[in-house]
Design an enzyme around this catalytic site. Structure first.
Site, PDB file in Angstrom:
ATOM      1  N   VAL A 100      68.794  31.084  47.985  1.00 13.00           N
ATOM      2  CA  VAL A 100      69.401  32.323  48.801  1.00 13.00           C
ATOM      3  C   VAL A 100      70.596  31.802  49.371  1.00 13.00           C
ATOM      4  O   VAL A 100      70.895  30.415  49.153  1.00 13.00           O
ATOM      5  CB  VAL A 100      68.417  32.925  49.593  1.00 13.00           C
ATOM      6  CG1 VAL A 100      67.155  33.330  48.982  1.00 13.00           C
ATOM      7  CG2 VAL A 100      68.209  32.362  50.936  1.00 13.00           C
ATOM      8  N   GLU A 102      73.837  30.599  51.338  1.00 12.24           N
ATOM      9  CA  GLU A 102      73.762  29.198  52.154  1.00 12.24           C
ATOM     10  C   GLU A 102      74.076  29.843  53.574  1.00 12.24           C
ATOM     11  O   GLU A 102      75.159  29.662  54.211  1.00 12.24           O
ATOM     12  CB  GLU A 102      75.209  28.540  51.633  1.00 12.24           C
ATOM     13  CG  GLU A 102      75.042  27.036  52.046  1.00 12.24           C
ATOM     14  CD  GLU A 102      74.248  25.970  51.908  1.00 12.24           C
ATOM     15  OE1 GLU A 102      73.191  26.579  51.416  1.00 12.24           O
ATOM     16  OE2 GLU A 102      74.430  24.879  51.965  1.00 12.24           O
ATOM     17  N   HIS A 150      68.264  19.945  44.961  1.00 17.20           N
ATOM     18  CA  HIS A 150      69.688  20.010  44.947  1.00 17.20           C
ATOM     19  C   HIS A 150      70.263  20.118  43.446  1.00 17.20           C
ATOM     20  O   HIS A 150      70.456  19.100  42.924  1.00 17.20           O
ATOM     21  CB  HIS A 150      70.541  19.105  45.849  1.00 17.20           C
ATOM     22  CG  HIS A 150      72.039  19.335  45.868  1.00 17.20           C
ATOM     23  ND1 HIS A 150      73.056  18.480  45.661  1.00 17.20           N
ATOM     24  CD2 HIS A 150      72.561  20.791  45.787  1.00 17.20           C
ATOM     25  CE1 HIS A 150      74.262  19.105  45.769  1.00 17.20           C
ATOM     26  NE2 HIS A 150      74.175  20.510  45.971  1.00 17.20           N
TER      27      HIS A 150
HETATM   28  P1  NAD Z   1      74.972  33.482  45.490  1.00 18.16           P
HETATM   29  O1  NAD Z   1      75.663  34.176  46.623  1.00 18.16           O
HETATM   30  O2  NAD Z   1      75.322  33.447  44.190  1.00 18.16           O
HETATM   31  O3  NAD Z   1      73.302  34.297  45.454  1.00 18.16           O
HETATM   32  C1  NAD Z   1      72.664  34.000  46.595  1.00 18.16           C
HETATM   33  C2  NAD Z   1      71.589  34.762  46.468  1.00 18.16           C
HETATM   34  O4  NAD Z   1      70.612  35.292  47.205  1.00 18.16           O
HETATM   35  C3  NAD Z   1      72.056  36.340  46.244  1.00 18.16           C
HETATM   36  O5  NAD Z   1      71.683  37.130  44.706  1.00 18.16           O
HETATM   37  C4  NAD Z   1      71.373  37.330  47.212  1.00 18.16           C
HETATM   38  O6  NAD Z   1      70.957  38.530  46.971  1.00 18.16           O
HETATM   39  C5  NAD Z   1      70.192  36.502  47.451  1.00 18.16           C
HETATM   40  N1  NAD Z   1      69.519  36.615  48.940  1.00 18.16           N
HETATM   41  C6  NAD Z   1      70.233  36.794  50.142  1.00 18.16           C
HETATM   42  N2  NAD Z   1      69.358  37.092  51.019  1.00 18.16           N
HETATM   43  C7  NAD Z   1      68.145  37.153  50.409  1.00 18.16           C
HETATM   44  C8  NAD Z   1      66.825  37.235  50.999  1.00 18.16           C
HETATM   45  N3  NAD Z   1      66.665  37.461  52.260  1.00 18.16           N
HETATM   46  N4  NAD Z   1      65.920  37.334  50.115  1.00 18.16           N
HETATM   47  C9  NAD Z   1      66.043  36.904  48.751  1.00 18.16           C
HETATM   48  N5  NAD Z   1      67.380  36.856  48.038  1.00 18.16           N
HETATM   49  C10 NAD Z   1      68.378  36.886  49.138  1.00 18.16           C
HETATM   50  O7  NAD Z   1      74.691  31.921  46.000  1.00 18.16           O
HETATM   51  P2  NAD Z   1      74.565  30.759  45.021  1.00 18.16           P
HETATM   52  O8  NAD Z   1      75.569  30.112  44.673  1.00 18.16           O
HETATM   53  O9  NAD Z   1      73.584  31.040  44.073  1.00 18.16           O
HETATM   54  O10 NAD Z   1      73.928  29.784  46.161  1.00 18.16           O
HETATM   55  C11 NAD Z   1      72.536  29.683  46.541  1.00 18.16           C
HETATM   56  C12 NAD Z   1      72.003  28.515  47.004  1.00 18.16           C
HETATM   57  O11 NAD Z   1      72.296  27.244  46.217  1.00 18.16           O
HETATM   58  C13 NAD Z   1      72.816  28.063  48.215  1.00 18.16           C
HETATM   59  O12 NAD Z   1      71.985  27.366  49.193  1.00 18.16           O
HETATM   60  C14 NAD Z   1      74.091  27.231  47.862  1.00 18.16           C
HETATM   61  O13 NAD Z   1      74.666  26.457  48.798  1.00 18.16           O
HETATM   62  C15 NAD Z   1      73.219  26.434  46.938  1.00 18.16           C
HETATM   63  N6  NAD Z   1      74.123  25.861  45.761  1.00 18.16           N
HETATM   64  C16 NAD Z   1      75.124  26.280  45.196  1.00 18.16           C
HETATM   65  C17 NAD Z   1      75.949  25.614  44.195  1.00 18.16           C
HETATM   66  C18 NAD Z   1      77.014  26.569  43.453  1.00 18.16           C
HETATM   67  O14 NAD Z   1      77.845  26.039  42.501  1.00 18.16           O
HETATM   68  N7  NAD Z   1      77.423  27.903  43.605  1.00 18.16           N
HETATM   69  C19 NAD Z   1      75.569  24.472  43.613  1.00 18.16           C
HETATM   70  C20 NAD Z   1      74.441  23.807  44.448  1.00 18.16           C
HETATM   71  C21 NAD Z   1      73.808  24.470  45.302  1.00 18.16           C
END
Ligand code: NAD
Length: 342
Positions: A100, A102, A150
């Protein structure tokens, strides 16, 4: 890619992925392509709908390329179940991967809900890229069952996933997460201590910081800096890594170069001014049609598809070069029979 018959897995309780954004949906694809049925949950119905549609086309691309071990893309697509009901997603899931937003508070609230519905023996793994695993675990009643997994974007293609210990993580938790990753054809790297950025993002950030400093100094254009990276050490990286490359150059030479250069490399503790200016101007990259480069004439869907095709080519190079080559006194050298089939 899967080494376990999919019908055995079909019958077993499914791992759950919580959060269907950029990362969650691609983690679901990686699992499905690796033969593992999963449930994908998001609080937002639109995110779930959007994920289902994107997963449909991503799986098509991967099966066309022969990445999945089945030719029928529908079989792979059917391995992802979608829901907005958290209790149904995590109720009997042996492994829950949280992806979800960050944000500490959001994640803590999600964990509270997960612990209410999940089995006490479930392993919970966070995909955080910047938050402390130990700190995130502090609100949990079972911190020993919590670790980091990760993944790197795009998660259905990039082969390595860092598996990160928090201070209270049990070995069994890391083993469970690593075993899951191996079962779907991923390559887990265990990070023994919870340090900011883990391994890969620390090294990547050190490199990025110097690249921005060079751009700011005017020593070369953005295009030439990127070309110098892609066509020199970047070109070698999937085959040689960084430390292994030192052995090839000669550690005496490597030591000398570092001794000469370390004092020259930018040591700033905040991002380069040129990067801050671009961000302040709203030039956030492809999604804003302008960043370092101008993307306004580019079809972003085509750009992503072409990027993924090239990364799939690189995946083959990575797999061929995986691990240091065998050497008599190399404790990490592996027999080729240890290599995963995929
Ligand atoms: P994103 O914003 O694309 O997706 C996040 C999702 O979480 C959304 O669909 C949102 O609706 C959902 N969400 C929010 N609150 C929620 C809740 N209470 N219950 C269920 N779902 C909920 O973000 P992302 O890029 O997919 O990042 C997600 C995680 O992965 C973060 O911790 C981020 O740091 C990590 N991450 C991201 C990347 C990247 O390149 N985007 C790479 C590695 C790690």
């Amino acid at each position: 890619m899967a080494d376990q018959p999919s019908d055995t897995r079909e019958a077993a309780p499914r791992p759950a992925i919580v959060g269907a954004g950029t990362m969650g949906r691609n983690i679901a694809v990686a699992s499905a392509v690796g033969g593992q049925p999963v449930t994908l949950f998001d609080i937002d119905e639109d995110a779930v709908r959007d994920a289902e549609s994107e997963i449909g086309s991503t799986v098509g691309t991967l099966t066309d390329r022969g990445v999945a071990d089945v030719t029928d893309a529908d079989d792979v697509r059917d391995r992802v179940a979608y829901t907005t009901d958290l209790a149904a997603a995590v109720g009997d899931a042996p492994l829950i991967i949280e992806a979800v937003t960050e944000d500490r508070e959001t994640k803590a609230a999600v964990y509270e809900e997960i612990e209410r519905h999940a089995s006490a023996s479930a392993t919970l793994a966070t995909n955080t890229s910047s938050l402390s695993i130990t700190e995130l675990a502090s609100s949990l009643s079972r911190p020993e069952r919590f670790c980091g997994t990760h993944w790197f974007h795009p998660a259905h293609i990039v082969p390595v996933v860092e598996v990160v210990y928090g201070d209270r993580t049990a070995d069994e938790t890391v083993d469970t997460a690593a075993a899951f990753l191996e079962s779907i054809g991923k390559d887990p790297v265990v990070v023994e201590r919870d340090i900011p950025g883990f391994i890969a993002n620390r090294i990547q950030s050190a490199m990025a910081h110097e690249a921005w400093a060079l751009l700011e100094s005017g020593v070369a254009s953005a295009e030439d800096i990127d070309r110098a990276v892609k066509g020199t050490f970047g070109f070698r990286l999937p085959t040689l890594g960084v430390l292994e490359k030192g052995d090839h150059s000669g550690l005496d030479v490597h030591h000398k170069v570092l001794s000469e250069l370390l004092g020259e490399i930018d040591r700033g503790t905040s991002p380069a001014a040129v990067l801050t200016e671009l961000v302040d101007e709203g030039r956030h990259g492809v999604k804003a049609e302008r960043g370092v480069y101008d993307w306004s004439e580019t079809d972003s869907e085509r750009l992503t598809a072409e990027r993924d095709q090239r990364l799939l080519d690189q995946l083959e190079v990575y797999r061929a070069a995986r691990g240091p080559p065998d050497a008599p006194d190399n404790p990490d050298s592996r027999d080729s029979s240890d290599e995963p089939e995929s």
